[in-house]
Scaffold this motif. Structure first.
Motif, PDB file in Angstrom:
ATOM      1  N   MET A   1      58.176 -57.925 117.349  1.00  0.00           N
ATOM      2  CA  MET A   1      57.708 -59.252 117.599  1.00  0.00           C
ATOM      3  C   MET A   1      56.631 -59.775 116.561  1.00  0.00           C
ATOM      4  N   VAL A   2      56.313 -60.962 116.742  1.00  0.00           N
ATOM      5  CA  VAL A   2      55.372 -61.405 115.660  1.00  0.00           C
ATOM      6  C   VAL A   2      53.960 -61.625 116.756  1.00  0.00           C
ATOM      7  N   GLU A   3      53.495 -60.483 116.977  1.00  0.00           N
ATOM      8  CA  GLU A   3      52.205 -60.439 117.729  1.00  0.00           C
ATOM      9  C   GLU A   3      51.084 -61.119 117.277  1.00  0.00           C
ATOM     10  N   HIS A   4      50.839 -60.860 115.946  1.00  0.00           N
ATOM     11  CA  HIS A   4      49.718 -61.505 115.065  1.00  0.00           C
ATOM     12  C   HIS A   4      49.587 -63.049 114.884  1.00  0.00           C
ATOM     13  N   ALA A   5      50.819 -63.493 115.087  1.00  0.00           N
ATOM     14  CA  ALA A   5      50.997 -65.137 114.917  1.00  0.00           C
ATOM     15  C   ALA A   5      50.870 -65.690 116.407  1.00  0.00           C
ATOM     16  N   PHE A   6      51.176 -64.935 117.394  1.00  0.00           N
ATOM     17  CA  PHE A   6      51.420 -65.730 118.526  1.00  0.00           C
ATOM     18  C   PHE A   6      49.909 -66.369 119.225  1.00  0.00           C
ATOM     19  N   GLY A   7      48.928 -65.470 119.006  1.00  0.00           N
ATOM     20  CA  GLY A   7      47.703 -65.808 119.700  1.00  0.00           C
ATOM     21  C   GLY A   7      47.065 -67.025 118.961  1.00  0.00           C
ATOM     22  N   PRO A   8      47.007 -67.199 117.666  1.00  0.00           N
ATOM     23  CA  PRO A   8      46.851 -68.538 116.926  1.00  0.00           C
ATOM     24  C   PRO A   8      47.495 -69.629 117.273  1.00  0.00           C
ATOM     25  N   TYR A   9      48.836 -69.406 117.678  1.00  0.00           N
ATOM     26  CA  TYR A   9      49.906 -70.601 117.871  1.00  0.00           C
ATOM     27  C   TYR A   9      49.328 -71.050 119.297  1.00  0.00           C
ATOM     28  N   LEU A  10      49.290 -70.121 120.185  1.00  0.00           N
ATOM     29  CA  LEU A  10      48.751 -70.378 121.445  1.00  0.00           C
ATOM     30  C   LEU A  10      47.456 -71.347 121.620  1.00  0.00           C
ATOM     31  N   LYS A  11      46.523 -70.712 120.683  1.00  0.00           N
ATOM     32  CA  LYS A  11      45.394 -71.584 120.571  1.00  0.00           C
ATOM     33  C   LYS A  11      45.377 -72.779 120.006  1.00  0.00           C
ATOM     34  N   GLN A  12      46.349 -73.102 118.927  1.00  0.00           N
ATOM     35  CA  GLN A  12      46.325 -74.267 118.308  1.00  0.00           C
ATOM     36  C   GLN A  12      46.929 -75.275 119.481  1.00  0.00           C
ATOM     37  N   LEU A  13      48.010 -74.870 120.069  1.00  0.00           N
ATOM     38  CA  LEU A  13      48.587 -75.976 121.069  1.00  0.00           C
ATOM     39  C   LEU A  13      47.720 -76.267 122.144  1.00  0.00           C
ATOM     40  N   ARG A  14      46.671 -75.363 122.639  1.00  0.00           N
ATOM     41  CA  ARG A  14      45.933 -75.522 123.662  1.00  0.00           C
ATOM     42  C   ARG A  14      44.764 -76.450 123.089  1.00  0.00           C
ATOM     43  N   GLU A  15      44.204 -76.128 122.104  1.00  0.00           N
ATOM     44  CA  GLU A  15      43.299 -77.322 121.357  1.00  0.00           C
ATOM     45  C   GLU A  15      43.759 -78.573 121.161  1.00  0.00           C
ATOM     46  N   GLN A  16      45.260 -78.732 120.527  1.00  0.00           N
ATOM     47  CA  GLN A  16      45.824 -79.989 120.494  1.00  0.00           C
ATOM     48  C   GLN A  16      45.903 -80.775 121.477  1.00  0.00           C
ATOM     49  N   GLN A  17      45.781 -80.176 122.810  1.00  0.00           N
ATOM     50  CA  GLN A  17      45.850 -81.116 123.985  1.00  0.00           C
ATOM     51  C   GLN A  17      44.549 -81.109 124.663  1.00  0.00           C
ATOM     52  N   SER A  18      43.520 -80.660 124.027  1.00  0.00           N
ATOM     53  CA  SER A  18      42.056 -80.709 124.377  1.00  0.00           C
ATOM     54  C   SER A  18      41.963 -79.911 125.758  1.00  0.00           C
ATOM     55  N   TYR A  19      42.690 -78.708 125.777  1.00  0.00           N
ATOM     56  CA  TYR A  19      42.407 -77.912 126.922  1.00  0.00           C
ATOM     57  C   TYR A  19      41.410 -76.904 126.910  1.00  0.00           C
ATOM     58  N   SER A  20      40.560 -76.503 127.790  1.00  0.00           N
ATOM     59  CA  SER A  20      39.877 -75.328 127.474  1.00  0.00           C
ATOM     60  C   SER A  20      40.609 -74.158 128.194  1.00  0.00           C
ATOM     61  N   ILE A  21      40.157 -73.150 127.926  1.00  0.00           N
ATOM     62  CA  ILE A  21      40.896 -71.841 128.259  1.00  0.00           C
ATOM     63  C   ILE A  21      40.767 -71.942 129.831  1.00  0.00           C
ATOM     64  N   ASN A  22      39.797 -72.324 130.463  1.00  0.00           N
ATOM     65  CA  ASN A  22      39.802 -72.202 131.780  1.00  0.00           C
ATOM     66  C   ASN A  22      40.864 -73.284 132.497  1.00  0.00           C
ATOM     67  N   GLN A  23      41.058 -74.650 131.823  1.00  0.00           N
ATOM     68  CA  GLN A  23      41.960 -75.773 132.317  1.00  0.00           C
ATOM     69  C   GLN A  23      43.513 -75.028 132.138  1.00  0.00           C
ATOM     70  N   LEU A  24      43.864 -74.350 130.889  1.00  0.00           N
ATOM     71  CA  LEU A  24      44.948 -74.005 130.639  1.00  0.00           C
ATOM     72  C   LEU A  24      45.314 -72.928 131.619  1.00  0.00           C
ATOM     73  N   ALA A  25      44.387 -72.053 131.769  1.00  0.00           N
ATOM     74  CA  ALA A  25      44.477 -70.918 132.926  1.00  0.00           C
ATOM     75  C   ALA A  25      44.740 -71.515 134.351  1.00  0.00           C
ATOM     76  N   GLU A  26      44.319 -72.550 134.711  1.00  0.00           N
ATOM     77  CA  GLU A  26      44.365 -73.181 135.835  1.00  0.00           C
ATOM     78  C   GLU A  26      45.773 -73.995 136.307  1.00  0.00           C
ATOM     79  N   ALA A  27      46.223 -74.560 135.002  1.00  0.00           N
ATOM     80  CA  ALA A  27      47.407 -75.335 134.902  1.00  0.00           C
ATOM     81  C   ALA A  27      48.495 -74.256 134.981  1.00  0.00           C
ATOM     82  N   ALA A  28      48.465 -73.119 134.273  1.00  0.00           N
ATOM     83  CA  ALA A  28      49.369 -72.112 133.989  1.00  0.00           C
ATOM     84  C   ALA A  28      49.695 -71.346 135.345  1.00  0.00           C
ATOM     85  N   GLY A  29      48.597 -70.914 135.855  1.00  0.00           N
ATOM     86  CA  GLY A  29      48.721 -70.303 136.883  1.00  0.00           C
ATOM     87  C   GLY A  29      48.140 -68.575 136.490  1.00  0.00           C
ATOM     88  N   ILE A  30      47.535 -68.368 135.345  1.00  0.00           N
ATOM     89  CA  ILE A  30      47.242 -67.128 134.869  1.00  0.00           C
ATOM     90  C   ILE A  30      45.845 -66.880 134.878  1.00  0.00           C
TER      91      ILE A  30
END
Length: 148
Positions: A1-30
């Motif tokens: 698996m591409v572990e080293h690439a997934f974290g930055p990918y997730l962060k990029q997606l989150r920031e593109q949508q102007s979500y804070s970590i807390n907002q994404l956490a609430e929306a995703a239920g994690i």
């Protein structure tokens, strides 16, 4: 698996949508700490069920996130064999295929599932099934031979 690439990918997606970590956490239920650990590479690639929650919360195709996580090979994304590991035996593939293609109606809480729901369930089960199979094969190989 591409572990080293997934974290930055997730962060990029989150920031593109102007979500804070807390907002994404609430929306995703994690938890927000889980998202932070994934983005910073402290935690490896999440399980398919968690990826499904993130994909839904970010309105990103689940398949794209599964590819980025390394669960699905990008070149073979449209083939039936996309999620089958090389170590899977013929019997493993046959049994799993039979389970997924059973014609009985799948239901949740007494309500039949539509094709989209069945596809989602298949995606999650596929990732979890092969992960569990691989762990079981590793355990068998790590166990000392008791016949000595």
């Amino acid at each position: 698996m591409v572990e080293h690439a997934f974290g930055p990918y997730l962060k990029q997606l989150r920031e593109q949508q102007s979500y804070s970590i807390n907002q994404l956490a609430e929306a995703a239920g994690i938890s927000n700490s889980q998202i932070s650990r994934i983005e910073n590479g402290v935690r490896g690639v999440p399980k398919p069920a968690t990826i499904r929650k993130l994909a839904d919360a970010l309105s990103v195709p689940y398949g794209d996130m599964m590819k980025q996580a390394g669960y699905i090979e990008a070149a073979n994304a449209s083939s039936e064999a996309q999620d089958i590991p090389e170590w899977a035996t013929y019997k493993d593939r046959r049994d799993f295929k039979k389970m997924l293609e059973d014609e009985d109606d799948l239901m949740f809480d007494g309500i039949p599932l539509d094709d989209e729901d069945k596809k989602r369930i298949k995606d999650v089960l596929t990732g979890l099934f092969w992960e569990a199979k691989q762990m079981n094969k590793r355990k068998k190989n790590d166990e000392p031979d008791s016949r000595q």
